[in-house]
Structures are given as structure tokens and as C-alpha cells.
Design a protein around this motif. Sequence first.
Motif: not given
Length: 100
Positions: A18-19, A22, A25-26, A88
Motif C-alpha cells: 500500500t505504501v 501511494i 502515485q505521488v 515525503t
Amino acid sequence: EHSEALSGAATVAGAISTVTMIMGQVVSFVRETVRQLIADLVGKLIAWVMEEVFSLGFGTPVVVAQASAAIAKWGKKIGELLKKLTDTIRKVSPLLSKLV
């Protein structure tokens, strides 16, 4: 015990997945935004070159000033986006290490 260990490993693998998705996508969002900013800048530069051609060279100082200001502005925006992206990633990396 084996069942619990495998269940825990599956949960951790799911969290890592999941990480990773994500973060992908970032990165994709930042890449698309940077691409759009560059395309916008190139469009403006082409328009200014056309103005220069039609002004027979009299608008050169104005066009150079506009182009320089735009390049600096877009460069700053792109730099800020890339800094936010790397910040991030830096924040997420230790969390992934803890999961592993």
C-alpha cells in the motif's frame, strides 16, 4: 505459531504494498505536474519568439526579460515540487524500515 507468523508477514507485506503504491502515485503526480509546467513554459517561449520575429527585433529586450523571468519562476516551482517529493520520500522511508 507458523500460521500466526505467516499472517503477520502477510499483513506487513500488504502494508508495504500500500505504501509503495501511494508513493508511486505521488511520484506520478509530481512527474505529470513538472511535465505540464515545462510544456506551458515552452508554449510561452514559442509565443515570445514569434513576437520577436514579427517585431523585427525591436522587442528583443522585452522578450528576453519576459523569458528570463518565466524560466526563473518555472524553475522555482519545479524545484519546490521536487523538494517536497524528496521530503515525503525521506519521511516514509523510516516507516517502511520499521515495517520490515
